[in-house]
Design an enzyme around this catalytic site. Structure first.
Site, PDB file in Angstrom:
ATOM      1  N   PRO A   2      -4.605 -37.911  53.944  1.00 27.94           N
ATOM      2  CA  PRO A   2      -3.939 -36.650  54.254  1.00 27.94           C
ATOM      3  C   PRO A   2      -2.730 -36.441  53.348  1.00 27.94           C
ATOM      4  O   PRO A   2      -1.957 -37.369  53.096  1.00 27.94           O
ATOM      5  CB  PRO A   2      -3.512 -36.835  55.712  1.00 27.94           C
ATOM      6  CG  PRO A   2      -4.484 -37.835  56.260  1.00 27.94           C
ATOM      7  CD  PRO A   2      -4.754 -38.774  55.121  1.00 27.94           C
ATOM      8  N   GLU A   3      -2.576 -35.219  52.847  1.00 26.87           N
ATOM      9  CA  GLU A   3      -1.481 -34.926  51.933  1.00 26.87           C
ATOM     10  C   GLU A   3      -0.338 -34.251  52.680  1.00 26.87           C
ATOM     11  O   GLU A   3      -0.387 -34.078  53.901  1.00 26.87           O
ATOM     12  CB  GLU A   3      -2.009 -34.110  50.760  1.00 26.87           C
ATOM     13  CG  GLU A   3      -3.136 -34.864  50.049  1.00 26.87           C
ATOM     14  CD  GLU A   3      -3.586 -34.261  48.739  1.00 26.87           C
ATOM     15  OE1 GLU A   3      -2.795 -33.567  48.067  1.00 26.87           O
ATOM     16  OE2 GLU A   3      -4.752 -34.503  48.355  1.00 26.87           O
ATOM     17  N   LYS A  51       4.316 -37.980  53.027  1.00 27.95           N
ATOM     18  CA  LYS A  51       3.147 -38.373  53.803  1.00 27.95           C
ATOM     19  C   LYS A  51       3.520 -39.252  54.999  1.00 27.95           C
ATOM     20  O   LYS A  51       2.642 -39.825  55.640  1.00 27.95           O
ATOM     21  CB  LYS A  51       2.149 -39.106  52.905  1.00 27.95           C
ATOM     22  CG  LYS A  51       1.651 -38.269  51.729  1.00 27.95           C
ATOM     23  CD  LYS A  51       0.704 -39.072  50.865  1.00 27.95           C
ATOM     24  CE  LYS A  51       0.276 -38.288  49.634  1.00 27.95           C
ATOM     25  NZ  LYS A  51      -0.659 -39.051  48.793  1.00 27.95           N
ATOM     26  N   ARG A 248      -7.551 -43.835  41.548  1.00 31.27           N
ATOM     27  CA  ARG A 248      -7.818 -42.701  42.447  1.00 31.27           C
ATOM     28  C   ARG A 248      -8.661 -41.644  41.724  1.00 31.27           C
ATOM     29  O   ARG A 248      -8.601 -41.497  40.498  1.00 31.27           O
ATOM     30  CB  ARG A 248      -6.498 -42.076  42.909  1.00 31.27           C
ATOM     31  CG  ARG A 248      -5.581 -43.038  43.657  1.00 31.27           C
ATOM     32  CD  ARG A 248      -6.028 -43.280  45.070  1.00 31.27           C
ATOM     33  NE  ARG A 248      -5.941 -42.050  45.854  1.00 31.27           N
ATOM     34  CZ  ARG A 248      -4.804 -41.577  46.371  1.00 31.27           C
ATOM     35  NH1 ARG A 248      -3.653 -42.224  46.183  1.00 31.27           N
ATOM     36  NH2 ARG A 248      -4.795 -40.467  47.077  1.00 31.27           N
TER      37      ARG A 248
END
Length: 259
Positions: A2-3, A51, A248
């Site tokens: 989640p950002e 975050k 990533r």
């Protein structure tokens, strides 16, 4: 993971359920805080910091949580059965609501006056009152030889960007992800665009960067590997950035974001 916008929304949900109400239950299911009991203390507020989430409780205490890859906070009526097994890491409940932390990546209990221990390393928060684009640019420029794709994900530079907003921001600015920070003239414009994208999405679920909320049309490059670019028709590329095991996902258009 989640950002920043998703974590911002989680904080909003937690404030609506917990703020100003005394806890009737606090169940920490992590070894280092298994004996902690906050029952009877009122929750003051919950804030997002990039975050990270900070839930402040009476008595100079803060519960710090991080969702990591697949964690979430679920708000439901008090007393409702929660997920079975070891998925639940923390429950905070009052007479009306319970907030259930599922698969949380981090759970800490610290003094409110010592929150810097858990979030002090973060750069300016894209959705926070401390947002300072000049400071974010200063931090980015401190490592001019680093790729911009890696630098944007480093929460010590600016807090809140993940793989989705990295890909979308770089596409919209026409920047190749492997370009070095020192080669980019308008870093201020880049980070300011990232902030606008997060701001536009913080009030609703989902990530829309194209202005089109239809499910198949919400993003420019993220989730579109192998499909034609919406601007030029070039097939969207997919790769990985970063040293193992921290690599990533990255997506880009080779034509719109030239080397």
């Amino acid at each position: 993971m989640p950002e920043g916008d998703a974590v911002y929304r989680a904080a909003t949900r937690l404030r609506g359920a917990l703020d100003g109400r005394a806890l009737t239950r606090s169940d920490f299911r992590v070894p280092k805080h298994a004996t902690a009991d906050l029952t009877g203390r009122a929750v003051l507020t919950t804030l997002s910091r990039g975050k990270h989430l900070l839930t402040r409780v009476e008595g100079d205490l803060t519960i710090h949580t991080h969702l990591r890859m697949d964690g979430s906070w679920q708000v439901m009526p008090a007393g409702r059965r929660t997920a079975p097994g070891d998925q639940v890491r923390l429950i905070l409940a009052n007479e009306q609501w319970q907030a259930v932390g599922v698969r949380l990546g981090m759970v800490d209990l610290v003094r409110t006056g010592e929150e810097e221990r858990v979030v002090g390393h973060l750069g300016p928060d894209l959705l926070g009152p401390d947002w300072d684009p000049d400071e974010a640019v200063r931090r980015l420029r401190a490592a001019p030889g680093r790729t911009i794709g890696e630098a944007l994900l480093d929460q010590r530079n600016l807090a809140g960007i993940g793989t989705i907003y990295r890909a979308e921001t770089l596409f919209l600015r026409g920047v190749w992800p492997w370009k070095q920070v020192g080669e980019i003239d308008d870093l201020n414009g880049l980070v300011s665009l990232a902030k606008r994208l997060l701001e536009a999405n913080k009030g609703h679920a989902g990530t829309v960067t194209t202005g089109d909320r239809r499910p198949a049309n919400q993003t420019w490059v993220y989730g579109r590997a192998g499909r034609p670019c919406r601007r030029c028709g070039t097939r969207i590329s997919r790769g990985e950035m970063g040293a193992q095991p921290q690599e990533r996902l990255i997506l880009w258009c080779a034509n719109c974001q030239p080397r």
